[in-house]
Design a protein around this motif. Structure first.
Motif, PDB file in Angstrom:
ATOM      1  N   ARG A  81      11.479  89.473  10.052  1.00  0.00           N
ATOM      2  CA  ARG A  81      11.397  89.543   8.596  1.00  0.00           C
ATOM      3  C   ARG A  81      11.829  88.224   7.961  1.00  0.00           C
ATOM      4  NH1 ARG A  81      14.113  94.552   6.029  1.00  0.00           N
ATOM      5  NH2 ARG A  81      12.691  93.946   4.359  1.00  0.00           N
ATOM      6  N   VAL A  82      12.867  87.608   8.490  1.00  0.00           N
ATOM      7  CA  VAL A  82      13.379  86.377   7.866  1.00  0.00           C
ATOM      8  C   VAL A  82      12.360  85.243   8.036  1.00  0.00           C
ATOM      9  CG1 VAL A  82      15.223  84.668   7.886  1.00  0.00           C
ATOM     10  CG2 VAL A  82      15.771  87.100   8.176  1.00  0.00           C
ATOM     11  N   SER A  83      11.779  85.152   9.219  1.00  0.00           N
ATOM     12  CA  SER A  83      10.777  84.118   9.468  1.00  0.00           C
ATOM     13  C   SER A  83       9.626  84.205   8.466  1.00  0.00           C
ATOM     14  CB  SER A  83      10.222  84.258  10.894  1.00  0.00           C
ATOM     15  OG  SER A  83      10.548  83.136  11.663  1.00  0.00           O
ATOM     16  N   GLU A  85       9.763  85.283   5.450  1.00  0.00           N
ATOM     17  CA  GLU A  85      10.263  84.738   4.171  1.00  0.00           C
ATOM     18  C   GLU A  85      10.283  83.217   4.184  1.00  0.00           C
ATOM     19  OE1 GLU A  85      11.473  86.461   1.085  1.00  0.00           O
ATOM     20  OE2 GLU A  85       9.892  87.528   2.134  1.00  0.00           O
ATOM     21  N   LEU A  86      10.760  82.648   5.300  1.00  0.00           N
ATOM     22  CA  LEU A  86      10.795  81.181   5.399  1.00  0.00           C
ATOM     23  C   LEU A  86       9.387  80.623   5.259  1.00  0.00           C
ATOM     24  CD1 LEU A  86      13.389  80.715   8.300  1.00  0.00           C
ATOM     25  CD2 LEU A  86      13.741  80.216   5.869  1.00  0.00           C
ATOM     26  N   THR A  87       8.418  81.253   5.923  1.00  0.00           N
ATOM     27  CA  THR A  87       7.025  80.799   5.845  1.00  0.00           C
ATOM     28  C   THR A  87       6.519  80.886   4.410  1.00  0.00           C
ATOM     29  OG1 THR A  87       6.667  81.443   8.129  1.00  0.00           O
ATOM     30  CG2 THR A  87       4.693  81.199   6.765  1.00  0.00           C
ATOM     31  N   ALA A  88       6.885  81.966   3.693  1.00  0.00           N
ATOM     32  CA  ALA A  88       6.456  82.118   2.299  1.00  0.00           C
ATOM     33  C   ALA A  88       7.012  80.989   1.428  1.00  0.00           C
ATOM     34  CB  ALA A  88       6.899  83.483   1.766  1.00  0.00           C
ATOM     35  N   TYR A  89       8.195  80.479   1.798  1.00  0.00           N
ATOM     36  CA  TYR A  89       8.774  79.352   1.062  1.00  0.00           C
ATOM     37  C   TYR A  89       8.255  78.011   1.568  1.00  0.00           C
ATOM     38  CZ  TYR A  89      12.299  82.403  -1.110  1.00  0.00           C
ATOM     39  OH  TYR A  89      12.940  83.367  -1.842  1.00  0.00           O
ATOM     40  N   ASP A 100      14.822  87.653  13.889  1.00  0.00           N
ATOM     41  CA  ASP A 100      15.987  87.873  13.027  1.00  0.00           C
ATOM     42  C   ASP A 100      17.303  87.846  13.801  1.00  0.00           C
ATOM     43  OD1 ASP A 100      14.251  88.144  10.885  1.00  0.00           O
ATOM     44  OD2 ASP A 100      14.049  90.310  11.163  1.00  0.00           O
TER      45      ASP A 100
END
Ligand code: GDP
Ligand code: CA
Length: 322
Positions: A81-83, A85-89, A100
Motif C-alpha cells: 500500500r505504501v509503495s 502512495e509513493l508512486t502516486a507522488y 509495507d
C-alpha cells in the motif's frame, strides 16, 4: 573437522540459502561454533529518503524465517500500500517495489543511521529482534555502491538489475566510494581468527567481488591461517538463478564453474582460494583445478532445501580440512 569459528562471505538470496544450510549443519553437528556472515553492501541505496540494504535484508529475513520463499525476496505475507502512495507522488522508483513490512525495516534503519549509528551497529539492533543464530556483519560501514557502466552512462546496480533486467549490456562495474572505505568493525578480525572461510555460491562479481573489493578484506583472506573454500554458483555452464552471467560476461569471465575459480585465483598464486566445490555435472573440471593449486571436489550443489544445502556446507568444510 569441527570448526569453532566459520566466516562466510555472502550476497543476498543465494548467500542466505547457503547460510541457512550451514546453520542447520552447525546446529546438528557443532552447536558451539560461531558463524560470522560478511554481507555484500554494494547493492545498498538511498530511495525515497530511506537507506535500503537488499542483501543484508535477504540474509536477515531468510535467517529469521520471515522471508518470501515463493517470490524469492522480501517479507512473506507482504502488502504494497505504501509503495502505491509513493508512486502516486512520483517518489522513488515505480519498478522497485518496497513492501509495507519491508519499509518498516528501512524506516527503522534510516532512523538509527540518522541518529548517528554506523551501519554495523544498526544491523545489530535490527537483527536483535530475531534469533538469527549467526553474527551478521556488513562488509563496510561506508556507503560504497556498485554502479554499472553502460553505453547510456552509469546506473546504480539495482537500476540496471531490476529496471533493465540486466539486458542493457554492462561494460564494467565500479564501486563508488570504495577508495575511502574500510572493512566494518570485526570483519578483518573474524577472517583472521577463523578456522574456515567460505565463499557462498553468490554472484562472483557484484556480491563476492564487491566484498573482496572493500580495502582490507582481500588482504585478510590472503593472510588468514584458515583455509578459504568457495562454492560455485554456476552449474553446467549456467547460473542456477538470476542473471549473474551478464555480470561475468562484463568482466570477461566465462559462465563456467572452473572459470570462476580461476578468476578468484589460487591463494598460492596471489588469489584467495584454497578450495572450490563444483557440481557433479562439472566433475571434469576437478583435475584441472587441482593442477592449478586449487583443491577441488564435485558434489551436488543444488540448494533445494536446508538439508541438501547443509550437505554442501559439510563438503566445503571437509575440503577445508583436507
Ligand atoms: P543476490 O544478492 O540476491 O543476487 O544473491 P547472491 O549473490 O547471494 O546469489 C546469487 C547467486 O546464487 C546466483 O548467481 C545463482 O547462480 C546462485 N544460486 C542460486 N541458487 C543456487 C543453488 O541452488 N545452487 C548454487 N550452486 N547456486 C545457486
Ligand atoms: Ca545482491
Amino acid at each position: 573437522m569441527e570448526p569453532d569459528r566459520i566466516v562466510v562471505l555472502a550476497g543476498g538470496v543465494g548467500g542466505a540459502k547457503f547460510v541457512r544450510g550451514l546453520r542447520a549443519l552447525a546446529r546438528r553437528d557443532f552447536p558451539a561454533a560461531e558463524i560470522t556472515v560478511v554481507a555484500n553492501t554494494g547493492d545498498d541505496l538511498w530511495l525515497a529518503g530511506l537507506r535500503v540494504t537488499p542483501d543484508l535484508d535477504s540474509l536477515m529475513y531468510a535467517l529469521a524465517g520471515v522471508n518470501d520463499d515463493v517470490r524469492g525476496w522480501g517479507r512473506a505475507g507482504e502488502t504494497e500500500r505504501v509503495s502505491a502512495e509513493l508512486t502516486a507522488y512520483g517518489v522513488g522508483w515505480p519498478w522497485f517495489t518496497l513492501g509495507d513490512l519491508d519499509l518498516g525495516t528501512h524506516i527503522a534503519r534510516s532512523a538509527l543511521l540518522k541518529e548517528g549509528l554506523p551501519l554495523s551497529a544498526v544491523v545489530d539492533r535490527l537483527a536483535a529482534r530475531w534469533p538469527l543464530g549467526v553474527r551478521l556483519l556488513p562488509a563496510t560501514d561506508a556507503e560504497v555502491e556498485t554502479h554499472v557502466v553502460t553505453a547510456e552512462g552509469e546506473l546504480h546496480f539495482e537500476e540496471w538489475w531490476v529496471r533493465t533486467r540486466a539486458a542493457l549490456p554492462a561494460l564494467g562495474f565500479v564501486q563508488r566510494g570504495v577508495a575511502a572505505a574500510t572493512a566494518a568493525p570485526g570483519v578483518v578480525e573474524a577472517i583472521i581468527a577463523a578456522d574456515a572461510v567460505l565463499l557462498a555460491p553468490s554472484n562472483p562479481v557484484v556480491s563476492i567481488g564487491t566484498v573482496l573489493g572493500i580495502p582490507g578484506i582481500r588482504e585478510a583472506l590472503r593472510e588468514t591461517a584458515a583455509p578459504v573454500v568457495g562454492l560455485s554458483p554456476v552449474i553446467g555452464g549456467a547460473v542456477v538463478r538470476g542473471m549473474a552471467d551478464a555480470c561475468l560476461t562484463a568482466i570477461g569471465v566465462e559462465t563456467d564453474a572452473a572459470a570462476i575459480a580461476r578468476h578468484y585465483g589460487a591463494r598460492a598464486d596471489g588469489g584467495v582460494l584454497d578450495g572450490w566445490l563444483v557440481d557433479g555435472t562439472d566433475a571434469s573440471a576437478v583435475p584441472r583445478l587441482e593442477a592449478t593449486g586449487i583443491r577441488a571436489r564435485a558434489v551436488p550443489l543444488w540448494m533445494t532445501d536446508d538439508g541438501a544445502t547443509a550437505r554442501m556446507a559439510a563438503a566445503a568444510l571437509a575440503l577445508a580440512a583436507r
